[in-house]
Motif scaffolding. Sequence first.
Motif, PDB file in Angstrom:
ATOM      1  N   THR A  71      34.310  55.689 -31.413  1.00  0.00           N
ATOM      2  CA  THR A  71      34.094  54.328 -31.901  1.00  0.00           C
ATOM      3  C   THR A  71      35.174  53.935 -32.900  1.00  0.00           C
ATOM      4  OG1 THR A  71      31.724  54.555 -31.568  1.00  0.00           O
ATOM      5  CG2 THR A  71      32.444  52.799 -33.050  1.00  0.00           C
TER       6      THR A  71
ATOM      7  N   VAL B 191      38.388  53.281 -30.933  1.00  0.00           N
ATOM      8  CA  VAL B 191      38.327  52.004 -30.220  1.00  0.00           C
ATOM      9  C   VAL B 191      38.452  50.843 -31.198  1.00  0.00           C
ATOM     10  CG1 VAL B 191      36.827  50.493 -28.840  1.00  0.00           C
ATOM     11  CG2 VAL B 191      37.037  52.910 -28.250  1.00  0.00           C
ATOM     12  N   SER B 192      37.852  50.974 -32.374  1.00  0.00           N
ATOM     13  CA  SER B 192      37.925  49.874 -33.348  1.00  0.00           C
ATOM     14  C   SER B 192      39.348  49.693 -33.878  1.00  0.00           C
ATOM     15  CB  SER B 192      36.922  50.068 -34.487  1.00  0.00           C
ATOM     16  OG  SER B 192      37.252  51.187 -35.267  1.00  0.00           O
TER      17      SER B 192
ATOM     18  N   SER C  98      41.326  48.145 -30.989  1.00  0.00           N
ATOM     19  CA  SER C  98      41.005  46.721 -30.791  1.00  0.00           C
ATOM     20  C   SER C  98      41.580  45.858 -31.914  1.00  0.00           C
ATOM     21  CB  SER C  98      39.495  46.508 -30.690  1.00  0.00           C
ATOM     22  OG  SER C  98      38.882  46.640 -31.940  1.00  0.00           O
TER      23      SER C  98
ATOM     24  N   VAL D 189      36.025  45.540 -29.158  1.00  0.00           N
ATOM     25  CA  VAL D 189      35.144  46.499 -29.828  1.00  0.00           C
ATOM     26  C   VAL D 189      33.708  45.976 -29.833  1.00  0.00           C
ATOM     27  CG1 VAL D 189      35.451  45.686 -32.204  1.00  0.00           C
ATOM     28  CG2 VAL D 189      34.999  48.101 -31.770  1.00  0.00           C
TER      29      VAL D 189
ATOM     30  N   PHE E 108      32.161  47.220 -26.655  1.00  0.00           N
ATOM     31  CA  PHE E 108      31.980  48.664 -26.812  1.00  0.00           C
ATOM     32  C   PHE E 108      30.779  48.963 -27.695  1.00  0.00           C
ATOM     33  CE2 PHE E 108      32.654  52.674 -28.990  1.00  0.00           C
ATOM     34  CZ  PHE E 108      32.945  53.538 -27.936  1.00  0.00           C
ATOM     35  N   ALA E 109      30.654  48.246 -28.806  1.00  0.00           N
ATOM     36  CA  ALA E 109      29.551  48.480 -29.754  1.00  0.00           C
ATOM     37  C   ALA E 109      28.200  48.167 -29.123  1.00  0.00           C
ATOM     38  CB  ALA E 109      29.758  47.655 -31.022  1.00  0.00           C
TER      39      ALA E 109
ATOM     40  N   ILE F  94      33.051  51.027 -37.557  1.00  0.00           N
ATOM     41  CA  ILE F  94      33.843  49.967 -36.915  1.00  0.00           C
ATOM     42  C   ILE F  94      34.602  49.145 -37.946  1.00  0.00           C
ATOM     43  CG2 ILE F  94      33.731  47.863 -35.537  1.00  0.00           C
ATOM     44  CD1 ILE F  94      31.378  49.124 -34.022  1.00  0.00           C
TER      45      ILE F  94
ATOM     46  N   GLN G  70      38.587  48.740 -38.005  1.00  0.00           N
ATOM     47  CA  GLN G  70      39.152  47.396 -37.873  1.00  0.00           C
ATOM     48  C   GLN G  70      40.078  47.066 -39.045  1.00  0.00           C
ATOM     49  OE1 GLN G  70      38.171  44.160 -35.820  1.00  0.00           O
ATOM     50  NE2 GLN G  70      38.644  45.883 -34.485  1.00  0.00           N
TER      51      GLN G  70
END
Length: 161
Positions: free
Chosen positions: A8, A11-12, A15, A23, A26-27, A46, A50
């Motif tokens: 996670t 991915v964050s 993104s 994201v 995804f979340a 996240i 981010q």
Amino acid sequence: MIGLLSTTFGVSVASALLPLISVELFAVGLVLKEPDIPWWVLALVIATGQIGGKLLHFYAARGNIRLPAFMRREKEEKPATKGRWKSWLEQFRENCRTRPVWAGTVLLISAAASLPPFAAVAIIAGWAKVPVSTFLITGFIGRFARFGVLAAAPAAMAAWL
């Protein structure tokens, strides 16, 4: 659970750097697949990823990170004209300098609602020399709120229905 949170986080960050990666999707998928992950843990991971990713944009716009040659703009030899967009950016920079509460509010709203898009605001904030602490605090709070609501929404909807 640690593996899912590490993914996670990755991915964050991705993104934050590449707007084509969502994201949010995804979340929501993660929360539906793994409902035992606490919403606040997911939002914390996240939001941290981010802000880490957006911080690269912030520092690049500020000039602290040197971009590769293909991403840099060539110096114009002709005198630059002052168009509407450039005038707006100059006014934004001046507002950030003279009205720090206003700058923090714009960052907070953008981070939470993505209106205006937080990717653009992160770049403009770096260019406008918004203090790093203002960017980090307001951006993190806004992103945590955004993803906290998103992570809690499926459980809230299930309880409500």
